[in-house]
Design a protein around this motif. Structure first.
Motif, PDB file in Angstrom:
ATOM      1  N   GLY A 148       0.836  -1.210   0.000  1.00 12.92           N
ATOM      2  CA  GLY A 148       0.000   0.000   0.000  1.00 12.92           C
ATOM      3  C   GLY A 148       0.862   1.249   0.000  1.00 12.92           C
ATOM      4  N   VAL A 149       0.214   2.383   0.252  1.00 13.06           N
ATOM      5  CA  VAL A 149       0.891   3.679   0.145  1.00 13.06           C
ATOM      6  C   VAL A 149       1.194   4.232   1.538  1.00 13.06           C
ATOM      7  N   SER A 150       2.492   4.487   1.809  1.00 15.12           N
ATOM      8  CA  SER A 150       2.917   5.102   3.082  1.00 15.12           C
ATOM      9  C   SER A 150       3.240   6.571   2.848  1.00 15.12           C
ATOM     10  N   ILE A 151       3.001   7.374   3.894  1.00 15.84           N
ATOM     11  CA  ILE A 151       3.307   8.813   3.831  1.00 15.84           C
ATOM     12  C   ILE A 151       4.310   9.144   4.929  1.00 15.84           C
ATOM     13  N   ILE A 152       5.407   9.768   4.540  1.00 19.48           N
ATOM     14  CA  ILE A 152       6.441  10.115   5.533  1.00 19.48           C
ATOM     15  C   ILE A 152       6.707  11.608   5.448  1.00 19.48           C
ATOM     16  N   GLU A 153       6.480  12.300   6.558  1.00 19.22           N
ATOM     17  CA  GLU A 153       6.679  13.752   6.596  1.00 19.22           C
ATOM     18  C   GLU A 153       7.882  14.066   7.488  1.00 19.22           C
ATOM     19  N   GLY A 163       7.808  18.541  -1.452  1.00 18.66           N
ATOM     20  CA  GLY A 163       8.313  19.331  -0.312  1.00 18.66           C
ATOM     21  C   GLY A 163       8.877  18.402   0.744  1.00 18.66           C
ATOM     22  N   HIS A 164       8.342  18.493   1.957  1.00 20.38           N
ATOM     23  CA  HIS A 164       8.882  17.696   3.068  1.00 20.38           C
ATOM     24  C   HIS A 164       8.137  16.373   3.242  1.00 20.38           C
ATOM     25  N   THR A 165       7.323  16.018   2.222  1.00 23.46           N
ATOM     26  CA  THR A 165       6.534  14.789   2.349  1.00 23.46           C
ATOM     27  C   THR A 165       6.898  13.791   1.258  1.00 23.46           C
ATOM     28  N   ALA A 166       7.156  12.555   1.686  1.00 18.33           N
ATOM     29  CA  ALA A 166       7.454  11.482   0.721  1.00 18.33           C
ATOM     30  C   ALA A 166       6.281  10.516   0.694  1.00 18.33           C
TER      31      ALA A 166
END
Ligand code: EPZ
Length: 420
Positions: free
Chosen positions: A321-326, A351-354
């Motif tokens: 699935g899709v992970s969000i890393i800030e 920006g600061h989010t992958a």
């Protein structure tokens, strides 16, 4: 230069022993500048950054001797107060000698550390707090020239931002200051807690240890007798090896670790489907039936640590699935992304989010380390990538991981250190 070569598709088994914490050792070594006695330190990790700071202290006239597992640091022979650029440029945490040198000698010169791969990393908050304590600070030709002819005065300091080494610097400066210093918005990292605990046991009264408000009663310039101490386990090293167990979906035990320092990290691993067993000084991770995606926001302790962000990004490539890393602390801490992408990771940056889409098959290739924690993320990716991964510029890794290749070999990883 050395590089690491590792074969992918591994599963690990057994246990890894964690070394002393790099980020606790650095302020604790700087703290010896406040001592009148020969300080005995155990459980210092064998990593480059520690050797660099010990070399800096030796250059200033201290004697640092390692024998049978102990480090003895005697700063009674200190006669220099200039931390020169050649050393500081290799290890920006050398800024930690600023507060103690100024508190002890009333003057010092410390090269401005400059930025590093992960960000500009200013030290304005350190300097502003010292000025509030009565120091005169000038920047000349890249050096911080600090004087406090009448000693440092205790006062109320409110940090605009939470700063780990800034808090450590001011705690050490306040320890010898005249009167009481209150630090509000202090860092609460375990490494800062240990520094305060050792100072408190050594006769500097510190209240609020572990909280965001510290009250330090200075000794009015008197040096202190620092008690023998053992450095706390490295929570980031422990977290990194737990991610090694996770990414290979193996059962792995980490010993000499303190699970109470890893609350946010263990919670995220459980959220991703892994089960965690902890005792007072060990942590065992068990395989997940399915690795679930995760949302991570890096913040100051006790929230999720920025020093674990790169490692979890590598792990997230194997989640379904899709992970969000800030990344909220540093402006450029995604240097590992392009290297992971070269291995096949599906990561997009805004920006600061992958955003990390998984599960993706990674392929081994030549990759380049750019900073300490990014390097460890590449090792984790190499553990499960198809084929061989060669990781270059591993001097970054050597700064903060003690014997990483040997520790991984001991749990079954086919990894060797070679020379280019
Ligand atoms: C410490 O760095 C750690 N290093 C870092 O670990 C860690 O990533 C960082 O804390 C955050 O947890 C050591 O302890 C030796 P900060 P430090 O001052 O103290 C801004 C690793 O991988 N700031 O807490 O330098 C700064 O730019 C290393 O082991 C100012 O603006 O970090 C950042 O955005 C990497 N002005 C934020 O505050 C200042 O005067 C946090 O920085 C000081 C900091």
């Amino acid at each position: 230069m050395d590089y690491l070569q590792l074969k992918g598709s591994q599963s690990l088994s057994g246990e890894i022993k964690i070394s002393g914490a790099k980020n606790a050792s650095l302020p604790l070594i700087a703290m010896t500048i406040l001592a009148k006695n020969n300080v005995k330190i155990s459980n210092l990790p064998h990593v480059a950054d520690i050797n660099t700071l010990l070399k800096l202290l030796s250059n200033l006239g201290a004697t640092c001797e390692r024998n049978n597992g102990y480090m003895h640091v005697d700063t009674s022979t200190l006669h220099e107060t200039k931390a020169t650029y050649d050393i500081v440029k290799t290890m920006r945490a050398s800024i930690l000698v600023l507060g103690p040198l100024l508190a002890r000698f009333g003057k010092c010169e410390v090269s401005l550390p400059g930025g590093c791969a992960i960000g500009q990393r200013p030290v304005d908050l350190h300097l502003k707090a010292l000025e509030q304590m009565g120091a005169n600070i000038e920047i000349k030709s890249g050096y911080i020239e600090a004087t406090a002819p009448n000693g440092l005065q205790g006062c109320d300091i409110i940090f605009d931002k939470i700063t780990v080494t800034g808090t450590a610097n001011i705690v050490m400066a306040a320890s010898l200051a005249n009167g009481i210093t209150n630090i509000t918005n202090a860092a609460r990292e375990p490494e800062v807690v240990q520094l305060c605990e050792i100072l408190n046991k050594s006769g500097v009264k510190i209240e609020g240890i572990g909280s965001a408000i510290l009250t330090i009663s200075g000794t009015n310039g008197k040096l202190i007798d620092i008690v023998d101490f053992s450095v706390i386990p490295d929570r980031i090293e422990a977290g990194t090896y737990l991610c090694a167990g996770a990414i290979t979906n193996s059962k792995l035990t980490i010993i000499n670790a303190d699970p109470s320092h890893l609350g946010a990290v263990l919670a995220k691993l459980e959220e991703m489907g892994f089960s965690i067993e902890s005792s007072l000084d060990s942590i065992t991770i068990h395989p997940a039936d399915e690795i679930k995606p995760v949302k991570i926001i890096t913040q100051e302790y006790p929230a999720f640590p920025t020093d674990m962000q790169a490692q979890f990004m590598a792990l997230a490539t194997q989640a379904n699935g899709v992970s969000i890393i800030e990344e909220k602390l540093f402006e450029n801490r995604f240097m590992h992304v392009s290297e992971l992408q070269r291995m096949g990771a599906d990561i997009s940056l805004n920006g600061h989010t992958a955003t990390v889409s998984g599960k993706t098959k990674l392929s081994g290739t030549d990759v380049m380390a750019t900073d300490l924690r990014a390097s460890s993320a590449l090792v984790l990716a190499g553990l499960i990538a198809d084929g061989t991964t060669d990781i270059h510029r591993i001097y970054h890794l050597d700064r903060g991981y003690d014997s990483l290749d040997k520790k991984l070999q001991n749990v079954g990883v086919d990894i060797v250190r070679l020379s280019e």
